[in-house]
Design a protein around this motif. Structure first.
Motif, PDB file in Angstrom:
ATOM      1  N   LEU A 191      14.166  10.281  22.880  1.00  0.00           N
ATOM      2  CA  LEU A 191      14.547  10.758  24.205  1.00  0.00           C
ATOM      3  C   LEU A 191      14.954   9.546  25.029  1.00  0.00           C
ATOM      4  O   LEU A 191      14.151   8.640  25.255  1.00  0.00           O
ATOM      5  N   ALA A 192      16.214   9.527  25.438  1.00  0.00           N
ATOM      6  CA  ALA A 192      16.718   8.443  26.290  1.00  0.00           C
ATOM      7  C   ALA A 192      17.127   9.062  27.628  1.00  0.00           C
ATOM      8  O   ALA A 192      17.731  10.131  27.662  1.00  0.00           O
ATOM      9  N   THR A 193      16.784   8.400  28.701  1.00  0.00           N
ATOM     10  CA  THR A 193      17.116   8.891  30.037  1.00  0.00           C
ATOM     11  C   THR A 193      17.862   7.808  30.790  1.00  0.00           C
ATOM     12  O   THR A 193      17.448   6.652  30.792  1.00  0.00           O
ATOM     13  N   ARG A 194      18.940   8.204  31.425  1.00  0.00           N
ATOM     14  CA  ARG A 194      19.740   7.291  32.257  1.00  0.00           C
ATOM     15  C   ARG A 194      19.626   7.775  33.690  1.00  0.00           C
ATOM     16  O   ARG A 194      19.937   8.927  33.994  1.00  0.00           O
ATOM     17  N   PHE A 195      19.137   6.928  34.591  1.00  0.00           N
ATOM     18  CA  PHE A 195      19.024   7.278  36.000  1.00  0.00           C
ATOM     19  C   PHE A 195      20.351   6.974  36.684  1.00  0.00           C
ATOM     20  O   PHE A 195      20.840   5.852  36.641  1.00  0.00           O
ATOM     21  N   LEU A 196      20.932   7.994  37.295  1.00  0.00           N
ATOM     22  CA  LEU A 196      22.235   7.862  37.934  1.00  0.00           C
ATOM     23  C   LEU A 196      22.084   7.332  39.354  1.00  0.00           C
ATOM     24  O   LEU A 196      21.013   7.421  39.962  1.00  0.00           O
ATOM     25  N   ASP A 197      23.176   6.795  39.902  1.00  0.00           N
ATOM     26  CA  ASP A 197      23.154   6.250  41.257  1.00  0.00           C
ATOM     27  C   ASP A 197      22.782   7.311  42.289  1.00  0.00           C
ATOM     28  O   ASP A 197      22.217   6.995  43.337  1.00  0.00           O
ATOM     29  N   SER A 198      23.082   8.580  42.004  1.00  0.00           N
ATOM     30  CA  SER A 198      22.786   9.668  42.938  1.00  0.00           C
ATOM     31  C   SER A 198      21.303  10.024  42.970  1.00  0.00           C
ATOM     32  O   SER A 198      20.884  10.860  43.754  1.00  0.00           O
ATOM     33  N   GLY A 199      20.503   9.387  42.095  1.00  0.00           N
ATOM     34  CA  GLY A 199      19.082   9.700  42.021  1.00  0.00           C
ATOM     35  C   GLY A 199      18.773  10.735  40.951  1.00  0.00           C
ATOM     36  O   GLY A 199      17.614  10.960  40.623  1.00  0.00           O
ATOM     37  N   SER A 236      15.888  -4.846  39.489  1.00  0.00           N
ATOM     38  CA  SER A 236      14.541  -4.329  39.775  1.00  0.00           C
ATOM     39  C   SER A 236      14.472  -2.837  40.067  1.00  0.00           C
ATOM     40  O   SER A 236      13.433  -2.335  40.446  1.00  0.00           O
ATOM     41  N   LYS A 237      15.584  -2.109  39.901  1.00  0.00           N
ATOM     42  CA  LYS A 237      15.573  -0.659  40.081  1.00  0.00           C
ATOM     43  C   LYS A 237      15.594   0.006  38.709  1.00  0.00           C
ATOM     44  O   LYS A 237      16.367  -0.412  37.842  1.00  0.00           O
ATOM     45  N   PRO A 238      14.757   1.041  38.499  1.00  0.00           N
ATOM     46  CA  PRO A 238      14.772   1.731  37.204  1.00  0.00           C
ATOM     47  C   PRO A 238      16.159   2.292  36.906  1.00  0.00           C
ATOM     48  O   PRO A 238      16.776   2.913  37.764  1.00  0.00           O
ATOM     49  N   ASP A 239      16.667   2.042  35.696  1.00  0.00           N
ATOM     50  CA  ASP A 239      17.976   2.608  35.339  1.00  0.00           C
ATOM     51  C   ASP A 239      17.947   3.361  34.023  1.00  0.00           C
ATOM     52  O   ASP A 239      18.917   4.005  33.659  1.00  0.00           O
ATOM     53  N   GLY A 240      16.823   3.311  33.298  1.00  0.00           N
ATOM     54  CA  GLY A 240      16.748   4.066  32.057  1.00  0.00           C
ATOM     55  C   GLY A 240      15.346   4.052  31.486  1.00  0.00           C
ATOM     56  O   GLY A 240      14.520   3.216  31.851  1.00  0.00           O
ATOM     57  N   SER A 241      15.086   5.013  30.610  1.00  0.00           N
ATOM     58  CA  SER A 241      13.821   5.032  29.885  1.00  0.00           C
ATOM     59  C   SER A 241      14.092   5.529  28.469  1.00  0.00           C
ATOM     60  O   SER A 241      15.073   6.246  28.231  1.00  0.00           O
ATOM     61  N   PHE A 242      13.224   5.131  27.554  1.00  0.00           N
ATOM     62  CA  PHE A 242      13.385   5.475  26.146  1.00  0.00           C
ATOM     63  C   PHE A 242      12.034   5.832  25.558  1.00  0.00           C
ATOM     64  O   PHE A 242      11.030   5.189  25.869  1.00  0.00           O
ATOM     65  N   LEU A 298      13.542 -11.089  38.090  1.00  0.00           N
ATOM     66  CA  LEU A 298      13.386  -9.673  38.374  1.00  0.00           C
ATOM     67  C   LEU A 298      13.007  -8.918  37.101  1.00  0.00           C
ATOM     68  O   LEU A 298      13.445  -9.275  36.007  1.00  0.00           O
ATOM     69  N   ILE A 299      12.220  -7.876  37.237  1.00  0.00           N
ATOM     70  CA  ILE A 299      11.792  -7.093  36.080  1.00  0.00           C
ATOM     71  C   ILE A 299      13.010  -6.440  35.439  1.00  0.00           C
ATOM     72  O   ILE A 299      13.811  -5.797  36.102  1.00  0.00           O
ATOM     73  N   SER A 300      13.153  -6.615  34.119  1.00  0.00           N
ATOM     74  CA  SER A 300      14.258  -5.994  33.396  1.00  0.00           C
ATOM     75  C   SER A 300      13.771  -4.982  32.363  1.00  0.00           C
ATOM     76  O   SER A 300      14.518  -4.105  31.956  1.00  0.00           O
ATOM     77  N   LEU A 301      12.497  -5.078  31.950  1.00  0.00           N
ATOM     78  CA  LEU A 301      11.971  -4.174  30.933  1.00  0.00           C
ATOM     79  C   LEU A 301      10.460  -4.086  31.040  1.00  0.00           C
ATOM     80  O   LEU A 301       9.784  -5.095  31.234  1.00  0.00           O
ATOM     81  N   LYS A 302       9.957  -2.853  30.922  1.00  0.00           N
ATOM     82  CA  LYS A 302       8.527  -2.608  30.754  1.00  0.00           C
ATOM     83  C   LYS A 302       8.408  -1.695  29.552  1.00  0.00           C
ATOM     84  O   LYS A 302       9.107  -0.692  29.464  1.00  0.00           O
ATOM     85  N   ALA A 303       7.532  -2.060  28.623  1.00  0.00           N
ATOM     86  CA  ALA A 303       7.404  -1.266  27.399  1.00  0.00           C
ATOM     87  C   ALA A 303       5.943  -1.170  26.979  1.00  0.00           C
ATOM     88  O   ALA A 303       5.151  -2.069  27.236  1.00  0.00           O
ATOM     89  N   ARG A 304       5.650  -0.046  26.327  1.00  0.00           N
ATOM     90  CA  ARG A 304       4.341   0.202  25.752  1.00  0.00           C
ATOM     91  C   ARG A 304       4.542   0.759  24.343  1.00  0.00           C
ATOM     92  O   ARG A 304       5.458   1.549  24.130  1.00  0.00           O
ATOM     93  N   ALA A 305       3.676   0.364  23.430  1.00  0.00           N
ATOM     94  CA  ALA A 305       3.744   0.887  22.066  1.00  0.00           C
ATOM     95  C   ALA A 305       2.330   0.921  21.495  1.00  0.00           C
ATOM     96  O   ALA A 305       1.481   0.107  21.871  1.00  0.00           O
TER      97      ALA A 305
END
Length: 181
Positions: free
Chosen positions: A114-122, A87-93, A55-62
């Protein structure tokens, strides 16, 4: 001189000169470890990583990567990374500069982090700071710099933070802000 003796003499000369070149030049041979002192670089990096289940765990671009093989370190410029849990998005950096150490066991993001955490509530929780240190294997984050936190219920400033993305535990220091219910 007969040919048999000529072959034996030629073989002895070849063996002696081969041994001389092998043993005499041994100190001047290129060591295998010398390739580890090389620094590699690449432009426009795109990475997709999967976990042990495929399952996808990380996608990154630099924009740029510089890697020092001897120090097991790397430097990324303009990193955008998305993390996934099952396989569900849970964060971005995002960070302008990222330095990793010890084969990515410690990652220091700096300059407009900038770090973002996606919560279970959406909904999402965002963290803005000048420097953030992450430990990818344990999914821990920490900083001793001022950090702005925005969530659906609150917006506040903290002088430092420790967080674990596995269990959702956050620890903030010297908080100033507002909380809404």
């Amino acid at each position: 001189m007969d040919t048999k003796k000529l072959y034996v003499v030629a073989l002895m000369i070849a063996a002696i000169s081969g041994g001389y070149y092998y043993l005499g030049g041994k100190g001047k041979k290129l060591e295998v470890d010398s390739s580890r002192s090389m620094t590699y670089s690449a432009e426009q990096i795109n990475l997709t990583q999967t976990d042990e289940k495929g399952l996808i765990s990380l996608k990154a671009r630099a924009d740029r990567l510089e890697q020092d093989m001897q120090k097991n370190s790397a430097r990324l410029t303009n990193l955008n990374a998305d993390t996934f849990q099952d396989s569900k998005p849970d964060g971005s950096f995002f960070a302008k500069v990222v330095n990793s150490y010890d084969n990515n066991s410690k990652v220091v993001m700096s300059n407009q982090v900038l770090a973002t955490r996606f919560l279970d509530s959406g909904e999402k929780m965002t963290f803005k700071t000048s420097e953030l240190t992450g430990y990818p294997k344990t999914r821990d984050l920490q900083t001793d710099k001022q950090i702005t936190v925005e969530s659906p219920q609150a917006k506040f400033l903290s002088q430092g933070m420790k967080a674990n993305f596995n269990n959702g535990q956050y620890e903030f220091f010297n908080i100033r802000g507002t909380y809404e219910r």
